[in-house]
Write a protein that holds these residues in place. Structure first.
Motif, short mmCIF file in Angstrom:
data_model
loop_
_atom_site.label_atom_id
_atom_site.label_comp_id
_atom_site.label_asym_id
_atom_site.label_seq_id
_atom_site.Cartn_x
_atom_site.Cartn_y
_atom_site.Cartn_z
N ALA A 95 -6.94 4.78 -8.54
CA ALA A 95 -6.73 3.80 -9.62
C ALA A 95 -5.26 3.79 -10.03
N ALA A 96 -4.66 4.98 -10.14
CA ALA A 96 -3.25 5.07 -10.56
C ALA A 96 -2.30 4.44 -9.54
N SER A 97 -2.72 4.41 -8.29
CA SER A 97 -1.84 3.87 -7.23
C SER A 97 -1.66 2.36 -7.39
N GLY A 98 -2.59 1.72 -8.09
CA GLY A 98 -2.51 0.26 -8.25
C GLY A 98 -2.96 -0.48 -7.00
N ALA A 99 -3.51 0.24 -6.02
CA ALA A 99 -3.94 -0.42 -4.78
C ALA A 99 -5.02 -1.46 -5.09
N GLY A 100 -4.90 -2.61 -4.45
CA GLY A 100 -5.87 -3.68 -4.69
C GLY A 100 -5.79 -4.70 -3.57
N PRO A 101 -6.43 -5.84 -3.76
CA PRO A 101 -6.36 -6.89 -2.73
C PRO A 101 -4.91 -7.24 -2.45
N GLY A 102 -4.59 -7.43 -1.17
CA GLY A 102 -3.21 -7.75 -0.79
C GLY A 102 -2.40 -6.52 -0.41
N ASN A 103 -2.96 -5.31 -0.63
CA ASN A 103 -2.23 -4.08 -0.29
C ASN A 103 -2.72 -3.44 1.00
N GLY A 104 -1.77 -2.88 1.74
CA GLY A 104 -2.07 -1.98 2.84
C GLY A 104 -1.61 -0.61 2.37
N VAL A 105 -2.51 0.39 2.42
CA VAL A 105 -2.14 1.71 1.90
C VAL A 105 -2.01 2.71 3.04
N LEU A 106 -0.85 3.37 3.08
CA LEU A 106 -0.66 4.49 4.00
C LEU A 106 -1.08 5.75 3.27
N GLU A 107 -2.06 6.45 3.83
CA GLU A 107 -2.45 7.75 3.26
C GLU A 107 -1.99 8.84 4.22
N ILE A 108 -1.44 9.89 3.65
CA ILE A 108 -0.97 11.01 4.49
C ILE A 108 -1.95 12.16 4.30
N GLY A 109 -2.57 12.60 5.39
CA GLY A 109 -3.50 13.72 5.32
C GLY A 109 -4.81 13.39 4.63
N PRO A 110 -5.69 12.62 5.27
CA PRO A 110 -6.97 12.27 4.63
C PRO A 110 -7.93 13.45 4.49
N GLY A 111 -7.72 14.55 5.20
CA GLY A 111 -8.68 15.66 5.13
C GLY A 111 -10.03 15.20 5.64
N ILE A 112 -11.06 15.27 4.76
CA ILE A 112 -12.37 14.74 5.17
C ILE A 112 -12.60 13.35 4.59
N GLY A 113 -11.60 12.83 3.83
CA GLY A 113 -11.63 11.41 3.46
C GLY A 113 -12.02 10.99 2.05
N PRO A 114 -12.03 11.90 1.03
CA PRO A 114 -12.47 11.44 -0.30
C PRO A 114 -11.53 10.40 -0.92
N LEU A 115 -10.22 10.60 -0.77
CA LEU A 115 -9.26 9.63 -1.32
C LEU A 115 -9.23 8.38 -0.46
N THR A 116 -9.36 8.56 0.85
CA THR A 116 -9.40 7.43 1.78
C THR A 116 -10.50 6.45 1.37
N ALA A 117 -11.68 7.01 1.07
CA ALA A 117 -12.82 6.16 0.70
C ALA A 117 -12.53 5.39 -0.59
N GLU A 118 -11.93 6.07 -1.57
CA GLU A 118 -11.61 5.38 -2.84
C GLU A 118 -10.58 4.28 -2.62
N LEU A 119 -9.60 4.55 -1.76
CA LEU A 119 -8.56 3.54 -1.48
C LEU A 119 -9.16 2.35 -0.74
N ALA A 120 -10.08 2.67 0.20
CA ALA A 120 -10.68 1.60 1.02
C ALA A 120 -11.54 0.67 0.16
N LYS A 121 -12.05 1.19 -0.95
CA LYS A 121 -12.84 0.32 -1.85
C LYS A 121 -11.95 -0.67 -2.57
N ARG A 122 -10.66 -0.34 -2.69
CA ARG A 122 -9.76 -1.16 -3.51
C ARG A 122 -8.82 -2.04 -2.68
N ALA A 123 -8.21 -1.46 -1.63
CA ALA A 123 -7.16 -2.17 -0.87
C ALA A 123 -7.76 -2.96 0.29
N ASP A 124 -6.94 -3.86 0.86
CA ASP A 124 -7.43 -4.60 2.03
C ASP A 124 -7.47 -3.71 3.27
#
Ligand code: SAM
Length: 286
Positions: free
Chosen positions: A43-72
């Protein structure tokens, strides 16, 4: 599609055991086990429609999943190959995620953005491995490619990034980050939110790149003066700079005076405008 709760220990432990996964300290592997944390970081990242997010080190993916719900789109770069089969399982339902195996420090970032984020505004969001915090933030800022960089790091480094001139945490890395944009310390994340628990508290910072300060006329020399000014912390600026530049003490003292600074000032009291004025004066003598 049923999604796993990737912060629930009752789901994480059997998942890791099934894949024979062992944590690597050298890869800074501390995985999130409290679901409010990836939610609040995304939420703090401001990721939303129109954004491509680079994540570094997804681990098993908890943040990846949250970002994927928000960004394109989310492109997640993971160095540990042992995590790839786990990510294939945990992110199977997210069609806007691409996992890229590799070391973020060796990536061709412009090429990655061209391939993954065509037509999107790129940003970064990550729970960074602590061992590459400073070089990776420097790389991301210097690349000039991202509209925002929101990262969880050690609190001590977060405080340095956001520190004001004259405070105990202020140093060359504060100047570097603040040269490239706005820095904000958003919130702390306690040790107990990670598996395994790290030794120190973490914090989330957001860096919002801005055009470079107009007062800096020669970026390379400016950063040389900044590094020189902080190299000998308990010395005066004059003594620190004498060790860093092939100029006489008299010439450096004259440059400090011409920049409007007291003769006995220490480097840690200077903000970006003062370092910039000093660099302009030193340049006249080089
Ligand atoms: N995002 C996950 C989470 O929040 O639970 C894991 C974060 S963990 C602090 C850091 C992750 O970065 C690990 O998955 C680790 O394998 C990965 N990593 C370490 N060094 C890396 C590098 N140079 N390039 C890409 N990933 C790296």
């Amino acid at each position: 599609m049923v999604f796993l709760n990737l912060c629930d220990m009752n789901e994480i432990k059997p998942l890791l055991a099934r894949h024979g996964f062992h944590f690597s300290k050298s890869l800074g592997q501390n995985f999130l086990i409290e679901s409010w944390v990836p939610q609040d970081i995304a939420a703090a990242s401001g990721a939303g429609p129109g954004n491509g997010v680079l994540e570094i080190g997804p681990g098993i993916g908890p943040l990846t999943a949250e970002l994927a719900k928000r960004a394109d789109k989310v492109a997640a770069v993971e160095l540990d190959r042992n995590l790839l089969p786990i990510l294939a399982e945990t992110l199977a339902g997210f069609y806007n995620v691409t996992v890229i195996p590799g070391d973020v420090m060796k990536l061709d970032l412009p090429a990655l953005i061209g391939e993954q984020f065509s037509g999107l505004s790129p940003m970064v969001c990550a729970n960074l491995p602590y061992n590459i915090t400073t070089p990776v933030i420097t790389l991301l800022l210097e690349s000039g490619l991202f509209s925002a960089i929101t990262v969880m790091i050690q609190k001590e480094v977060a405080q340095r990034i956001c520190a004001a001139p004259g405070s105990k945490d202020y140093g060359a890395f504060s100047v570097l980050c603040q040269y490239y944009g706005k820095t904000e310390l958003l919130f702390d994340v306690p040790r107990e939110c990670f598996l395994p628990a790290p030794k120190v508290t973490s914090a989330v910072v957001r860096l919002t790149p801005c055009p470079p300060p107009k007062c800096v006329h020669d970026r390379e020399l400016f950063f040389q003066v900044v590094r020189g000014g902080f190299a000998l912390r308990r010395k005066t600026l004059l003594n620190a700079l004498s060790a860093a530049f092939p100029l006489s003490k008299e010439a450096l003292a004259a440059a400090i005076a011409a920049a409007g600074l007291p003769a006995d000032i220490r480097g840690e009291r200077l903000g970006i405008p003062e370092f910039a004025r000093l660099a302009d004066e030193i340049k006249k003598d080089l």
